[in-house]
Enzyme design. Structure first.
Site, short mmCIF file in Angstrom:
data_model
loop_
_atom_site.label_atom_id
_atom_site.label_comp_id
_atom_site.label_asym_id
_atom_site.label_seq_id
_atom_site.Cartn_x
_atom_site.Cartn_y
_atom_site.Cartn_z
N HIS A 1 0.96 -1.05 -0.04
CA HIS A 1 -0.05 -0.06 0.23
C HIS A 1 0.83 1.35 -0.03
O HIS A 1 0.58 2.14 -0.93
CB HIS A 1 -0.94 0.01 1.19
CG HIS A 1 -1.87 1.08 1.15
ND1 HIS A 1 -3.18 1.03 0.87
CD2 HIS A 1 -1.67 2.43 1.89
CE1 HIS A 1 -3.74 2.02 1.01
NE2 HIS A 1 -2.88 3.09 1.55
N GLU A 2 1.73 1.31 0.98
CA GLU A 2 2.63 2.46 1.10
C GLU A 2 3.48 2.63 -0.03
O GLU A 2 3.73 3.77 -0.64
CB GLU A 2 3.37 2.50 2.59
CG GLU A 2 2.48 2.25 3.68
CD GLU A 2 1.37 3.51 3.93
OE1 GLU A 2 1.54 4.72 3.08
OE2 GLU A 2 0.26 3.13 4.55
N HIS B 1 1.94 4.34 -3.07
CA HIS B 1 2.00 5.71 -2.60
C HIS B 1 3.32 6.32 -2.98
O HIS B 1 3.71 7.20 -3.68
CB HIS B 1 1.67 6.39 -1.01
CG HIS B 1 0.68 6.10 -0.70
ND1 HIS B 1 -0.71 6.82 -1.27
CD2 HIS B 1 -0.12 5.47 0.23
CE1 HIS B 1 -1.92 6.67 -0.79
NE2 HIS B 1 -1.61 5.87 0.25
N GLU C 1 -4.32 7.67 -3.45
CA GLU C 1 -5.19 6.55 -2.97
C GLU C 1 -5.34 5.27 -3.90
O GLU C 1 -5.22 4.09 -3.73
CB GLU C 1 -6.23 6.64 -2.03
CG GLU C 1 -6.66 5.41 -1.17
CD GLU C 1 -6.26 5.21 0.01
OE1 GLU C 1 -5.32 5.86 0.49
OE2 GLU C 1 -6.04 4.36 0.62
#
Lengths: 501, 501
Positions: B262-263, B266, B292
């Site tokens: 997830h990170e 980003h 997101e």
């Protein structure tokens, strides 16, 4: 707001910026990914320009003028702050901004060149850069002015109030004794096997032991931490934020441990400065010679003592099974083992200062113009051979080994030996207190720390270094206590005994 | 220097300060010792005041006026920068500095109160602070102005160009389908044992796997790193310095891994922004809803796919022996397991958006004045029960669980679901490319990343979020692709199969 209050306010603003730079610098050494360097350099140069502008700007000047005229200096701490602010402003104002920028540009390139030169052991790569650095150092010395010789002007940037002449006298007085102690120590150490401590020391367990020991001497981990870097250092990121670093040798736990004791000594000084005066001279460490006294005191006087290892060797042996067969005596013989070697940062306690004396001579000759840059390698090797009886095999093991000159740090080295002298003197004085003496024997470091807090840390820069030493020990920096310490350590029965296999 | 160049120069200076604050913030979350907090807060507030002053100051205004008059905007990127600078300046100028300071003061205390309130599950402790925050949010909305309702004015701070009305329409359209998918997924998951993956996963080995996977999707570790924090995040400290964090569950490696995916999503966005335009809108991520989308795309569309685990499960099983007995099918069933639960940040893919819909409704009612702060707990629990068929046992599991409101972040939650919609839409579009499709099947992520670099990352803020979506996928943010994705995932044979014990 009074003029004095305005000055405090501005000093705090400058400290806020400087401590922000420190965080950026710390991150650069510890965690920053490599490609981030360019942006980081821009941030650092932006912040230092801002804080230089504040420190030499009109509001600061005006407030200082008013405060000095008002004479409104209640208490000696305020008077000391005014004294230091005036001194710093005068010094900073004599250097034109263009010269600061020029120096920053030259040293940025010099640092790169030095890394290359050392890697290839080729002084030629670095020589041209060192010429420029020397030229700037001499120009700065002229702008600042000096009493006897240019070295004075640089030295006081690190050691407020020091005189080259006095240091030279002190070092000349030290040299024969140091040489004789070192020689004896090296001869005796031949009986101590070099690899007595060699073993397997997992990093996590080293970290565990280092943290326990740092905490036991008083380092506050809620106001500091330990990270890993190639070159150990201590940096202050705020009044309650002191970061130490060390490096790990997985075959010898004492390398990281003595590194931590050394840096924690610096850290205890920083943690002991008056937090409310952060940013003011009265809340700032006074000099490198006093700073180094704190690191050397904990590293060598406390950390290499018999009492210390009586307490900590059993704990170390719990973590590292290969130490279990080793007697306290043999362990002490191993950590007191002396050897002539080429590299200063790897030198032992008995031979360390001879590396400093050499550098002090070379730097002084450079600044006086009696030695040219191109003559350095030969002069270095000749002087090294005269002192150590060995000749460096190449310049990487000689005049290229230290980073200091490439950063513009001429006049810095002398403070390492001043630190050793101050450490011995402060430790001897503190140990005369029976409570301190006996508590050290039972590995309780609180009373010693309390003594240092009172006599050194809490003073900030309110006293000049030599005054601080006088007030704490009855006399200024002197060689006697240090020579006494070295003689005891390296002529003692422990050092004398042959280690069992 | 042209007016446009002056603007770039000022924007870079602001970005230099902002990125310095980011380093301070990153250190605060990762390594800072606890006692350092006060000084850190002073540094951060000093830096943000400086950068706010630059962003709203006369030089910036004058340069912008001149640049707009000149019309000297060669190229659409420059025109977009002028458009965004004008927009940002107008928005910033409408908020008096006193209100900024008041809000900062209120949220500092509110964050403390929220921590206490959540710990004790006592909404009363937080209510008074939330009243003040709501009051300020409504004042700001009035000052900024809005088309339909106050929520609009807050929302556009996170999602440039968005309209509350459109989002509400989208969410209303989504809700029945989401509810039905979630219900089916939960029912099917009852056959999947909850602890299928439970085992012993040493942190060092999790870090090894996470790093290998992050690198394989294209995260550049020379321009970034991964550290450990309680709450995972991604922050950018410079154009080549993107820091991710995650947290470790030693009984389940997927917790840290999906966090890293997830990170890193980003992070890939940040690493893909044009570095030379750092500080300008054209070098800055465009909105939270697009940001997101990048994290969700890598976490859910890539990271929870069968093709992904065909490649990575064998590697994971090398590191974690307890996975060796698990079939790919069972592993997929485990990571697609769905369950109704109270806490948003722990929610699975099938039920996540229902948490967002709830928050969007509550926030909108609060801002419209149709719900008062004291009514929140009951309204929350009623609406939660209507959506999930469960009633939160206390406010810690209900309206007190998220930090956002305590930081003043009203109007933020909607962007999480926008991110999910955008992710599905971008992924579906990219997958139509045969090369991308087949490369994903062989765990080669380069072509997908290149597509995202071109259609999303390289654009910075030159296009508004909805325009970016249109240009990349042929239409603005829409529900179809996401519902299609969820239906396939949770009605597919994989989700349907009963896991063997």
């Amino acid at each position: 707001m009074t003029a004095y209050e305005s000055l405090c306010h501005l000093a705090q603003e400058i400290a806020l910026l400087a401590s922000t730079s420190s965080i950026l610098g710390w991150d650069q050494e510890t965690y920053m990914p490599s490609k981030a360097l360019d942006h980081r350099a821009r941030q650092l140069s932006y912040l230092s320009a801002k804080s230089h502008a504040l420190a030499t700007g009109k509001p600061f000047r005006k407030a200082l003028e008013r405060a000095l005229k008002d004479g409104e200096t209640r208490g000696s701490r305020n008077a000391a702050n005014l004294r230091e602010w005036e001194y710093e402003l005068q010094r900073a104002s004599r250097i034109p901004t263009a010269l600061v920028a020029e120096e920053s540009n030259i040293t940025t390139h010099a640092r790169h060149a030095w890394v290359e030169a050392r890697k290839n052991s080729d002084f030629g790569i670095f020589a041209r850069h060192l010429e420029s650095i020397l030229k700037i150092a001499r120009r700065k010395a002229t702008l600042w002015g000096y009493a006897d010789e240019p070295y004075d002007a640089l030295l006081v940037g690190y050691e407020r109030g020091a005189r080259t002449r006095s240091i030279a006298r002190l070092f000349n007085q030290l040299q024969p004794s140091l040489a004789s102690i070192a020689k004896n120590a090296v001869i005796k150490s031949r009986h101590v096997p070099k690899n007595l401590l060699k073993g397997k020391y997992p990093i996590a367990k080293q970290q565990q032991l280092n943290a326990e020991i740092a905490e036991s001497i008083g380092f506050d981990f809620q106001a500091g931490r330990i990270d890993t870097t190639t070159h150990p250092f201590c940096t202050t990121l705020g009044p309650q934020d002191v970061r130490l670093t060390t490096r790990y040798d997985q075959t010898d736990f004492t390398s990281s441990l003595f590194g931590v004791l050394h840096e924690a000594g610096h850290g205890l000084y920083e943690q002991g400065l008056p937090a409310a005066e952060f940013g003011c001279p009265s809340g700032t460490a006074v000099s490198l010679g006093i700073h180094e006294s704190q690191s050397r005191l904990w590293e060598n006087h406390v950390g290499r003592s018999e009492a210390f290892w009586k307490r900590w060797l059993p704990r170390a042996a719990e973590l590292f099974p290969n130490l279990r067969k080793l007697s306290l005596e043999d362990f002490l013989a191993a950590i007191h083992r002396a050897e002539f070697s080429f590299i200063r940062v790897e030198a032992d306690e008995a031979t360390y200062d001879m590396h400093i004396l050499l550098r002090f001579n070379i730097e002084r000759q450079l600044l006086n113009g009696t030695l040219s840059v191109t003559q350095i390698p030969e002069a270095w090797n000749d002087q090294f051979e005269a002192l150590f009886g060995l000749r460096p095999p190449d310049d990487a093991h000689g005049c290229l080994q230290d980073i200091h000159w490439s950063l513009g740090g001429l006049g810095y080295f002398a403070t390492y030996t001043l630190g050793n002298l101050n450490a011995a003197q402060l430790y001897a004085q503190a140990s005369q207190d029976r409570k301190i003496h006996s508590s050290l024997n039972s590995a309780n470091y609180g009373p010693l720390l309390a003594w240092l807090r009172f006599h050194v840390h809490s003073r900030g820069s309110t006293l000049l270094p030599n005054e601080l030493m006088k007030k704490a020990t009855g006399q200024g920096t002197d060689a006697a206590a240090y020579l006494d310490h070295l003689s005891k350590r390296f002529n003692s029965s422990t050092g004398n005994r042959r280690a069992r296999k």
